[in-house]
Design a protein around this motif. Sequence first.
Motif, short mmCIF file in Angstrom:
data_model
loop_
_atom_site.label_atom_id
_atom_site.label_comp_id
_atom_site.label_asym_id
_atom_site.label_seq_id
_atom_site.Cartn_x
_atom_site.Cartn_y
_atom_site.Cartn_z
N PHE A 1 0.82 -1.21 0.00
CA PHE A 1 0.00 0.00 0.00
C PHE A 1 0.86 1.26 0.00
N ILE A 2 2.00 1.22 0.67
CA ILE A 2 2.92 2.36 0.61
C ILE A 2 3.42 2.52 -0.83
N GLY A 3 3.75 1.42 -1.47
CA GLY A 3 4.19 1.49 -2.87
C GLY A 3 3.18 2.16 -3.76
N HIS A 4 1.92 1.83 -3.58
CA HIS A 4 0.88 2.44 -4.41
C HIS A 4 0.58 3.87 -3.99
N GLY A 5 0.44 4.10 -2.70
CA GLY A 5 0.05 5.43 -2.24
C GLY A 5 1.14 6.46 -2.37
N VAL A 6 2.37 6.11 -2.01
CA VAL A 6 3.47 7.08 -1.99
C VAL A 6 4.14 7.18 -3.35
N PHE A 7 4.40 6.05 -4.00
CA PHE A 7 5.20 6.07 -5.21
C PHE A 7 4.37 6.01 -6.50
N GLU A 8 3.42 5.11 -6.56
CA GLU A 8 2.60 4.98 -7.77
C GLU A 8 1.54 6.09 -7.83
N LYS A 9 1.08 6.49 -6.66
CA LYS A 9 0.02 7.50 -6.54
C LYS A 9 -1.24 7.05 -7.27
N ARG A 10 -1.53 5.77 -7.11
CA ARG A 10 -2.71 5.18 -7.72
C ARG A 10 -3.15 4.01 -6.85
N ALA A 11 -4.44 3.85 -6.69
CA ALA A 11 -4.97 2.74 -5.90
C ALA A 11 -4.51 1.42 -6.52
N PRO A 12 -4.30 0.40 -5.69
CA PRO A 12 -3.88 -0.90 -6.23
C PRO A 12 -4.96 -1.56 -7.08
N ALA A 13 -4.53 -2.46 -7.94
CA ALA A 13 -5.46 -3.17 -8.83
C ALA A 13 -6.51 -3.95 -8.05
N LEU A 14 -6.17 -4.38 -6.85
CA LEU A 14 -7.12 -5.20 -6.10
C LEU A 14 -8.39 -4.44 -5.73
N LEU A 15 -8.34 -3.11 -5.74
CA LEU A 15 -9.55 -2.35 -5.44
C LEU A 15 -10.53 -2.37 -6.61
N ASP A 16 -10.03 -2.65 -7.81
CA ASP A 16 -10.92 -2.77 -8.97
C ASP A 16 -11.38 -4.20 -9.20
N ASN A 17 -10.49 -5.15 -8.95
CA ASN A 17 -10.81 -6.56 -9.16
C ASN A 17 -9.92 -7.39 -8.25
N LEU A 18 -10.43 -7.75 -7.09
CA LEU A 18 -9.65 -8.44 -6.07
C LEU A 18 -9.07 -9.76 -6.56
N VAL A 19 -9.90 -10.60 -7.15
CA VAL A 19 -9.43 -11.92 -7.58
C VAL A 19 -8.40 -11.78 -8.68
N GLN A 20 -8.68 -10.92 -9.67
CA GLN A 20 -7.74 -10.73 -10.77
C GLN A 20 -6.40 -10.27 -10.23
N ALA A 21 -6.40 -9.35 -9.29
CA ALA A 21 -5.15 -8.82 -8.75
C ALA A 21 -4.41 -9.89 -7.95
N LEU A 22 -5.10 -10.63 -7.11
CA LEU A 22 -4.43 -11.61 -6.26
C LEU A 22 -3.91 -12.81 -7.04
N VAL A 23 -4.61 -13.19 -8.10
CA VAL A 23 -4.17 -14.33 -8.90
C VAL A 23 -3.10 -13.89 -9.91
N MET A 24 -3.27 -12.72 -10.50
CA MET A 24 -2.33 -12.26 -11.52
C MET A 24 -1.03 -11.73 -10.94
N ALA A 25 -1.06 -11.14 -9.76
CA ALA A 25 0.14 -10.50 -9.21
C ALA A 25 1.35 -11.44 -9.17
N PRO A 26 1.23 -12.66 -8.62
CA PRO A 26 2.42 -13.52 -8.60
C PRO A 26 2.93 -13.86 -10.00
#
Length: 195
Positions: free
Chosen positions: A125-150
């Motif tokens: 969350f620090i990576g997204h909030g401080v550096f990316e300045k964009r909400a993480p993908a999991l807020l749009d699609n939790l399953v897609q983000a958790l399965v695709m991330a690895p």
Amino acid sequence: TEFPKYGEYHANKVNVAIHMLFVPTILWCTLGLVTWLTPHALFAYPAPIATLLASIPGPAPLANATALVMLGFIAFYVILEPLAGLLTVPIIYSFLVTSQQVVLEAPNGIQIVLGVFVFAWIAQFIGHGVFEKRAPALLDNLVQALVMAPFFVFLEVLFACGYRPDLHRVLRNEIGVRILAYRHAQKHKTAKTAE
């Protein structure tokens, strides 16, 4: 494809570095947590798989929910990118075995896994909030983000090693187009709000 959808949330190099370290950590911890919740075998491995597992040095993975979920992940990865999906098998296997062993055998194993899990998510969350300045993908699609991330992280490592440069170029271009569209929409949204 699925890759550009996930990739558009990861343009900042610091955020990407955080993800390269902590996405695998979160996967490992999740396997440990699920093992803690389902510490007993739920099924028996078919004879050929049991024989194969017996030939691998070290403990075999417990045939519990984590094993079923990881088989699903591997199948999905193979469908998306067959060779890369198959190349994840030894990594997923090692994550499965080691996370299960920590939770089932180590003193305070679950506390260790929980502590690392929380720290890794905070870093994300620090990576997204401080550096990316964009909400993480999991807020749009939790399953897609958790399965695709690895798998996305694994592909980034493969691409850095020269795997399928043509695919890497196509994905980078698609991700770049998506990022530009997002930034344009944000700029337009900000301009409308200022009016």
